[in-house]
Design an enzyme around this catalytic site. Structure first.
Site, PDB file in Angstrom:
ATOM      1  N   PHE B 130       0.870  -1.176   0.000  1.00 12.42           N
ATOM      2  CA  PHE B 130       0.000   0.000   0.000  1.00 12.42           C
ATOM      3  C   PHE B 130       0.906   1.224   0.000  1.00 12.42           C
ATOM      4  O   PHE B 130       1.789   1.342   0.850  1.00 12.42           O
ATOM      5  CB  PHE B 130      -0.847  -0.037   1.272  1.00 12.42           C
ATOM      6  N   GLU B 134       4.371   9.960   1.452  1.00 12.50           N
ATOM      7  CA  GLU B 134       5.284  10.594   0.494  1.00 12.50           C
ATOM      8  C   GLU B 134       6.352  11.361   1.254  1.00 12.50           C
ATOM      9  O   GLU B 134       6.185  11.645   2.443  1.00 12.50           O
ATOM     10  CB  GLU B 134       4.495  11.554  -0.413  1.00 12.50           C
ATOM     11  N   PRO B 135       7.418  11.733   0.580  1.00 12.17           N
ATOM     12  CA  PRO B 135       8.456  12.499   1.288  1.00 12.17           C
ATOM     13  C   PRO B 135       7.878  13.730   1.988  1.00 12.17           C
ATOM     14  O   PRO B 135       8.328  14.086   3.076  1.00 12.17           O
ATOM     15  CB  PRO B 135       9.418  12.896   0.163  1.00 12.17           C
ATOM     16  N   GLY B 138       3.104  12.743   5.305  1.00  9.92           N
ATOM     17  CA  GLY B 138       3.089  11.604   6.209  1.00  9.92           C
ATOM     18  C   GLY B 138       1.700  11.403   6.761  1.00  9.92           C
ATOM     19  O   GLY B 138       0.794  10.936   6.060  1.00  9.92           O
ATOM     20  N   SER B 139       1.504  11.795   8.022  1.00  6.44           N
ATOM     21  CA  SER B 139       0.179  11.630   8.638  1.00  6.44           C
ATOM     22  C   SER B 139      -0.852  12.566   8.009  1.00  6.44           C
ATOM     23  O   SER B 139      -2.059  12.335   8.123  1.00  6.44           O
ATOM     24  CB  SER B 139       0.266  11.906  10.134  1.00  6.44           C
ATOM     25  N   PHE B 367       3.954   4.846  12.515  1.00  2.08           N
ATOM     26  CA  PHE B 367       3.293   4.629  11.221  1.00  2.08           C
ATOM     27  C   PHE B 367       1.787   4.353  11.324  1.00  2.08           C
ATOM     28  O   PHE B 367       1.281   4.108  12.391  1.00  2.08           O
ATOM     29  CB  PHE B 367       4.043   3.664  10.319  1.00  2.08           C
ATOM     30  N   GLU B 368       1.147   4.475  10.178  1.00  9.84           N
ATOM     31  CA  GLU B 368      -0.326   4.405  10.079  1.00  9.84           C
ATOM     32  C   GLU B 368      -0.990   5.491  10.931  1.00  9.84           C
ATOM     33  O   GLU B 368      -1.988   5.248  11.610  1.00  9.84           O
ATOM     34  CB  GLU B 368      -0.826   3.003  10.404  1.00  9.84           C
ATOM     35  N   GLY B 369      -0.403   6.661  10.900  1.00  7.39           N
ATOM     36  CA  GLY B 369      -0.912   7.802  11.651  1.00  7.39           C
ATOM     37  C   GLY B 369      -0.125   7.966  12.934  1.00  7.39           C
ATOM     38  O   GLY B 369      -0.268   7.145  13.849  1.00  7.39           O
TER      39      GLY B 369
END
Lengths: 83, 470
Positions: B130, B134-135, B138-139, B367-369
């Site tokens: 998934f 991106e650089p 993020g969140s 990660f994932e928020g």
């Protein structure tokens, strides 16, 4: 402030959170599906409006808004009440 | 044809089916998964991937008609917890495939997309990934810069993605990109990209603090031409799809945190039962008992929270998965740290495996928020909450829920909608909300003594977060 001026201010704030310019906004446009906002940014919008126009808008009222027209109506009601 | 009702909305799969799968996976992992070797090598041996595929792990949540096991979120969470008790890299690779990697395809893919991709995804022959981060995004998903534009019969994908889990293994990617709505505004679209599509360039493997066996790479999409049939659902419909896919991803990640915390607790209990200091076994000493009791209660609350969230759907699942993600990732870190502390100096040595547990767990707070972002959003969601949890509870859980509700009411009265921009107030409220959610879940399904112990700890912490004193 006359109604047109009030709406102009609100549309300008909406355009800050969308990629559309104020003159491209239409009353029937949906904040989420048409303007690409999410639930957070649509609440942010009403918060910005309340701050900018010094209005007391409740979270419940703000959470129920889904369109550009709904936003304009809610703001107009609160503005008239506070005038 | 859109996939019908979501798997999470179905009746839970029979416990016996999930238990049998988890038992097989547990046996296989005990025999073949060597966490420290995976960490040292920086990859999962092929024999492990193939063995898990043969057990049906990669198809566990995919539709039975395409070779999958048709498990819902409850069963999938148990599977990921089982894997994570053995190795977090393996759990992350599988969890990403079952959650973020394939969920949008399962729920929003057409019959043609299902027929083309699902059979090889279910067999494990194809691994899914998934790509959303991106650089510069993020969140904050609204900052996504990758674009998908219409060019005649084709779509053109341009942009760059970072930190793509399974990036080096996957052959199918669900990519989040910006398109235009009919009104002309920017909207999100999820689109399927194959590794072999011209213009897909994989960047090098990232060197990470932990999860070293899990592949993480970047990707550049250089004017990739895609047929329109690759879009999941309609152009611009990606935001709602993302909300649901992220709920799956966050909850499976939370389940992995339960596995990590359980592994840390098991090691701590073993060690404190064997080690003697000051003439007594460690587990006979009051401070050590207090710490291990706290770990037990917290792990029980973590598991209860994942199960409670997994049994819901819609907006409740979206909210509870975010709440579980924050609570479980913070708790796995806390439990792992306590386990290391109880091992004394040997805990700091890699050979005991606790350093690896901690290194692997660290990223789950990001990660994932990122947790801080999610806590602020949970605080915001709480403001729109109409349910009064306090009425249906007792003891410390009641007191905790009552304080959250009183604090919410006070914010309403003092600031109205302006509180939405008071991020610090939302963040603090979010901290109390996750503790309340965990205490409520534990009260319903965990051992009563453990639930009570956790609720007392949670109340104390929540009071501090809300800036109040009892």
């Amino acid at each position: 402030m006359i109604r047109a001026e009030l709406e102009g201010k609100v549309l300008s704030l909406i355009s800050q959170l969308s990629t559309l310019k104020a003159h491209e906004l239409r009353r029937e446009q949906r904040l989420r599906e048409d303007l690409g906002m999410d639930s957070v940014s649509s609440m942010e919008l009403l918060s910005m409006v309340a701050e900018e126009l010094d209005l007391d808008i409740s979270v419940e009222d703000a959470a129920g808004i889904t369109t550009v027209g709904g936003t304009l109506e809610l703001v107009a009601q609160h503005y008239e009440r506070s005038a | 044809m859109l996939a019908s009702a979501s798997a999470a909305a179905k009746a839970p799969e029979p416990d016996s089916v999930v238990a049998a799968l988890c038992e097989s996976v547990d046996r296989f992992c005990a025999r073949h998964v060597r966490a420290q070797e995976i960490d040292a090598a920086g990859r999962i041996p092929l024999v492990v991937i193939e063995g898990l595929a043969a057990l049906g792990v990669f198809g566990a949540t995919l539709p039975a008609e395409h070779g999958g096991g048709d498990l819902g979120l409850v069963g999938a969470a148990e599977l990921i917890e089982t894997l994570a008790r053995h190795d977090r890299s393996v759990a992350t690779t599988v969890g990403l495939h079952l959650g973020l990697g394939t969920r949008a395809l399962v729920e929003h893919g057409s019959a043609e997309q299902h027929a083309r991709y699902l059979p090889s995804l279910a067999s494990g022959e194809t691994i899914a990934a998934f790509a959303t981060t991106e650089p510069a995004a993020g969140s904050d998903l609204s900052a996504i810069g990758t674009t998908l534009t219409e060019e005649g019969d084709l779509l053109r994908l341009r942009g760059q993605k970072a930190f793509v889990t399974n990036g080096g293994l996957a052959c199918l990617f669900t990519v989040a990109a910006r398109t235009k709505t009919s009104a002309g505004a920017a909207a999100t679209t999820l689109v399927l990209v194959e590794r072999g599509d011209k213009g897909v360039v994989q960047l090098g493997e990232e060197r990470k603090l932990g999860l070293r066996g899990s592949s993480t790479t970047g990707f550049v999409f250089e004017d990739v031409a895609l047929p329109r049939e690759r879009v999941l659902g309609a152009l611009g419909s990606g935001q709602a799809q993302l909300d649901r896919v992220l709920a799956w991803g966050r909850l499976l990640m939370s389940a992995g945190c339960v596995g990590t915390a359980q592994a840390a607790l098991d090691r701590a209990l073993r060690y404190t039962a064997e080690r003697r200091q000051f003439g007594k076994r460690l587990d006979e000493q009051p401070v050590v008992r207090m710490l291990t009791d706290g770990m037990r209660a917290r792990v029980a609350a973590m598991r209860a929270m994942v199960r409670a969230a997994a049994a819901t759907d819609g907006e409740t699942l979206a909210r509870l998965s975010a709440s579980a993600k924050v609570f479980c990732s913070e708790s796995a870190w806390r439990v792992g740290d306590t386990a290391l502390q109880l091992h004394g100096g040997s805990g700091y040595i890699e050979d005991t495996g606790l350093a690896l547990l901690l290194r692997d767990a660290r990223v789950t707070r990001i990660f994932e928020g990122a947790n801080e972002v999610l806590l602020t959003q949970l605080g915001l969601l709480e403001l729109s909450q109409r349910t009064t949890f306090a009425e249906r509870t007792a003891g410390a859980v009641h007191e905790l829920a009552r304080r959250v509700e009183a604090h919410r009411q006070r914010l309403h009265e003092e600031q109205g909608v302006r509180v939405v921009r008071d991020k610090l107030a939302l963040y603090r409220l979010g901290q109390a909300v996750i503790l309340r959610d965990a205490a409520l879940a534990a009260e319903r399904t965990a051992d009563p003594d453990l639930a009570r112990a956790f609720a007392n700890d949670a109340l104390r912490d929540a009071v501090l977060h809300l800036g109040e004193w009892p």
